[in-house]
Enzyme design. Structure first.
Site, PDB file in Angstrom:
ATOM      1  CE  LYS A 174      45.680  42.198  47.410  1.00  0.00           C
ATOM      2  NZ  LYS A 174      44.857  42.233  48.602  1.00  0.00           N
TER       3      LYS A 174
ATOM      4  NE  ARG B  78      39.491  46.257  47.730  1.00  0.00           N
ATOM      5  CZ  ARG B  78      40.510  46.462  46.910  1.00  0.00           C
ATOM      6  NH1 ARG B  78      41.255  45.452  46.497  1.00  0.00           N
ATOM      7  NH2 ARG B  78      40.807  47.682  46.501  1.00  0.00           N
TER       8      ARG B  78
END
Ligand code: HH2
Length: 291
Positions: free
Chosen positions: A222, A256
Site C-alpha cells: 500500500k 491479506r
C-alpha cells in the site's frame, strides 16, 4: 475469539493466517491485468496455495483510489469461474465485493467468506450474508467509495471513529442473526486515510482488539509503505513484510497479502522466535568494561 467460522472451514486462529490476494481485474493498483482471465487467475490460485496461503481472496473489481465501478454482470463473469475452479483447492475462498448480488451468487457458488470493503452497507448486503447459515464475513472500514475516499480524511480521532463504526456494523450483523464467530474486522488501511492515520491505526491497533473480534489487516504494497520507503509499488515487498509482522505483533490474526511465499516464511520465523525464551538482560557489568 480464537477461530473464524466460515462455510466449509472453522479456521483456527491460534497461529496467524495468510490470505492470498487474487485480483481478477485489469486495473488493480499493484497487479492489475496479471491474472485477469480465468486460466491465469486459477493458475495464480494454485500457486498461492502451494506457497502456503491459508485463504484465497478473489476480487473482480478494483478498489484503488479513483477506480471506475464495474457492473454486476461483468464482476460475476470475472469471479464465478474462478470460484468454481478454486473450490477443489481445499482452502477457504473469500469473495472481495461490495455488491449484494455478487455476494449472493458467490455464496451460491460455494465461497466460504464475504470480504466487503464497505462493511455490508449497500442495501441487501446484510441480508445476503445473514441468509447463509455460516458464511464468514470481514467487515472493513472505509469512507465514501473508491472515487471519493481520499477526499474524506478528516477525523478527530481516527482509531476511535474506526472502532465506533466497526462496533456499529457488528451490532447490525448480530441483530440480523449472524453469529459473532463468523465476523472479523479490518480498519481498512489506505481507505479514506492519510499515511499518518494508517500508522496511527497500526500503533494503536490494540484498541481495535477490544472490539472482541479477530483483526484482518491489509498492508500489502500500500501507498503508505511507498511514502515511508520512497519505493514504487513493485519494490515494496520488504516494507510489506515488516508491516505484516508489525500488524501480527499487535494482534492481527489474518494478513491479506500479494506475496504469499515471503509472508509465510516471515511468519514462520516470527512464530519460532516468539516461542524462544527471552534471555534476561542483566545490568552492564563495569568489571568487563574495556580499560
Ligand atoms: N485492500 C484492498 C482490497 N480489499 N479488503 C480488506 N479486507 N482489507 C484491505 O486492506 C483490502 C481489501 C486493496 O488491495 P488490492 O486488492 O490489491 O487492490 P485493488 O483494490 O486495486 O484490486
Amino acid at each position: 475469539m480464537s477461530h473464524w467460522q466460515t462455510t466449509r472451514f472453522r479456521i483456527d486462529l491460534a497461529r496467524p493466517r495468510v490470505m492470498g490476494i487474487v485480483n481478477v481485474t485489469p486495473d488493480s493498483f499493484s497487479d492489475g491485468g496479471a491474472h485477469a482471465d480465468t486460466p491465469s487467475a486459477l493458475a495464480h490460485c494454485e500457486r498461492l496455495v502451494a506457497e502456503g496461503a491459508d485463504i484465497l481472496d478473489i476480487g473482480g473489481e478494483s478498489t484503488r483510489p479513483g477506480a471506475p465501478p464495474v457492473g454486476v454482470e461483468q464482476e460475476l463473469a470475472r469471479v464465478l469461474p474462478v470460484i468454481e475452479g478454486a473450490r477443489a483447492l481445499g482452502v477457504p475462498l473469500s469473495i472481495d465485493t461490495l455488491k449484494p448480488e455478487v455476494m449472493r451468487a458467490a455464496i451460491a457458488a460455494g465461497v466460504d467468506i464475504v470480504n466487503d470493503v464497505q462493511a455490508l452497507r449497500l442495501p441487501g448486503a446484510v441480508e445476503a450474508v445473514a441468509a447463509s447459515p455460516s458464511v464468514g464475513v470481514c467487515l472493513m472500514h472505509m469512507r465514501g467509495d473508491p472515487r471519493t475516499m481520499q477526499q474524506q480524511t478528516q477525523y478527530d480521532d481516527v482509531v476511535a471513529e474506526v472502532a465506533a463504526f466497526l462496533r456499529e456494523r457488528v451490532g447490525v450483523l448480530a441483530a440480523a442473526g449472524v453469529a459473532a464467530d463468523r465476523i472479523t474486522l479490518d480498519p481498512g488501511i489506505g481507505f479514506g486515510k492519510t499515511p499518518e492515520q494508517n500508522l496511527t491505526l497500526l500503533r494503536r491497533q490494540h484498541e481495535l482488539l477490544a472490539l472482541g473480534h479477530p483483526l484482518l489487516l491489509g498492508w500489502s504494497r500500500k501507498s503508505t509503505l511507498g511514502v515511508l520507503t520512497g519505493r514504487p509499488v513493485g519494490e515494496r515487498l520488504p516494507a510489506s513484510l515488516a508491516a505484516a509482522l508489525a500488524a501480527v505483533a499487535r494482534g492481527a490474526r489474518v494478513v491479506r497479502v500479494h506475496d504469499v511465499a515471503a509472508t509465510v516464511d516471515a511468519l514462520k520465523v516470527w512464530d519460532a522466535a516468539a516461542l524462544l525464551p527471552v534471555p534476561e538482560s542483566g545490568p552492564i557489568s563495569l568489571a568487563n568494561a574495556p580499560r
